[in-house]
Design an enzyme around this catalytic site. Structure first.
Site, PDB file in Angstrom:
ATOM      1  N   HIS B   7       0.835  -1.207   0.000  1.00  0.00           N
ATOM      2  CA  HIS B   7       0.000   0.000   0.000  1.00  0.00           C
ATOM      3  C   HIS B   7       0.861   1.245   0.000  1.00  0.00           C
ATOM      4  O   HIS B   7       2.051   1.205   0.301  1.00  0.00           O
ATOM      5  CB  HIS B   7      -0.966   0.022   1.197  1.00  0.00           C
ATOM      6  CG  HIS B   7      -0.306   0.057   2.548  1.00  0.00           C
ATOM      7  ND1 HIS B   7      -0.019  -1.080   3.264  1.00  0.00           N
ATOM      8  CD2 HIS B   7       0.139   1.089   3.299  1.00  0.00           C
ATOM      9  CE1 HIS B   7       0.556  -0.741   4.412  1.00  0.00           C
ATOM     10  NE2 HIS B   7       0.676   0.578   4.469  1.00  0.00           N
ATOM     11  N   HIS B  79       3.932   7.158   3.883  1.00  0.00           N
ATOM     12  CA  HIS B  79       4.868   6.040   3.728  1.00  0.00           C
ATOM     13  C   HIS B  79       4.389   5.104   2.632  1.00  0.00           C
ATOM     14  O   HIS B  79       3.275   5.238   2.124  1.00  0.00           O
ATOM     15  CB  HIS B  79       5.079   5.274   5.050  1.00  0.00           C
ATOM     16  CG  HIS B  79       3.889   4.483   5.525  1.00  0.00           C
ATOM     17  ND1 HIS B  79       2.982   4.973   6.436  1.00  0.00           N
ATOM     18  CD2 HIS B  79       3.465   3.231   5.230  1.00  0.00           C
ATOM     19  CE1 HIS B  79       2.061   4.048   6.680  1.00  0.00           C
ATOM     20  NE2 HIS B  79       2.322   2.987   5.946  1.00  0.00           N
ATOM     21  N   GLU B 130       7.721   0.984   5.051  1.00  0.00           N
ATOM     22  CA  GLU B 130       7.239  -0.079   5.926  1.00  0.00           C
ATOM     23  C   GLU B 130       7.487  -1.411   5.232  1.00  0.00           C
ATOM     24  O   GLU B 130       7.277  -1.518   4.022  1.00  0.00           O
ATOM     25  CB  GLU B 130       5.732   0.112   6.182  1.00  0.00           C
ATOM     26  CG  GLU B 130       5.120  -0.924   7.111  1.00  0.00           C
ATOM     27  CD  GLU B 130       3.616  -0.701   7.346  1.00  0.00           C
ATOM     28  OE1 GLU B 130       2.993   0.053   6.580  1.00  0.00           O
ATOM     29  OE2 GLU B 130       3.089  -1.297   8.301  1.00  0.00           O
TER      30      GLU B 130
END
Lengths: 134, 134
Positions: B7, B79, B130
């Site tokens: 994502h 992010h 991430e």
């Protein structure tokens, strides 16, 4: 209206170092640098299984990336690109709802040879959004 | 090492307005808000055909998103999340090559119930990355 996430573009202060990091440290499939003089950038595409990362580096005078790197010397996420089927229909729908299209409002030919437009970040949660007709 | 782009996360100043924009103006499939008290955020996932957009909004005191929104009142891309098969092996490989892992270096459980880690933006072209084990 929007379809796939075509790519996420990252402005980088050192194109070779960023490409080496994605290839060697992160183990991704990294392409060759491509100069895009019409857009004032050199790009490297990283192929992930479901989408692409576009590394952006300034090319020539007045590159649109230079100001971003001046403000963000480490680099940063510059824009994200959503695919659309019909870029003129998408543009007209967005404009009718008050969204601002950057530049003349006429699509340019982007790094993949397809028509693209950019939308004003202030109208989209601070994100610069590129639309690409596929 | 890295696989799919799981994502892209966007911090937004008005979660309902951002969700409505993606649903109504951009025509995307938008989920329901989910509170993640362990992470100090309320999230809404937008399902694109090939990946997800995660809208982030502060939850509670000391949310890690609040400082970002203070600096970027319109919001912004916060992010990006890459999938890995083995998060501990990925962490050890990255640390051995000098990359900094945020926090204790031990994975936490993320919004999808999977182990996640964050990497220092200064080591990755100004991008907060991430990693999520899938």
């Amino acid at each position: 209206m929007i379809g796939r996430l075509n790519h996420v573009a990252i402005a980088v202060p050192d194109l070779e170092a960023a490409a080496a990091q994605y290839r060697d440290t992160l183990g991704a499939q990294v392409g060759a640098p491509q100069d895009e003089p019409d857009h004032g950038v050199t790009v490297i595409f990283i192929e992930l299984p479901n989408t692409k990362i576009e590394l952006l580096y300034p090319l020539g005078e007045g590159s649109p990336i230079q100001g971003f790197l001046d403000k963000n010397p480490s680099g940063g996420i510059h824009h994200m690109c959503y695919e659309v089927d019909d870029i003129l229909a998408a543009r007209d729908t967005l404009k009718a709802q008050g969204a601002r299209v950057l530049g003349t409002g006429e699509p340019k030919i982007g790094a993949h040879g397809k028509p693209v437009l950019f939308l004003h970040p202030k109208d989209f949660n601070g994100c610069l959004i590129e639309l690409e007709q596929v």
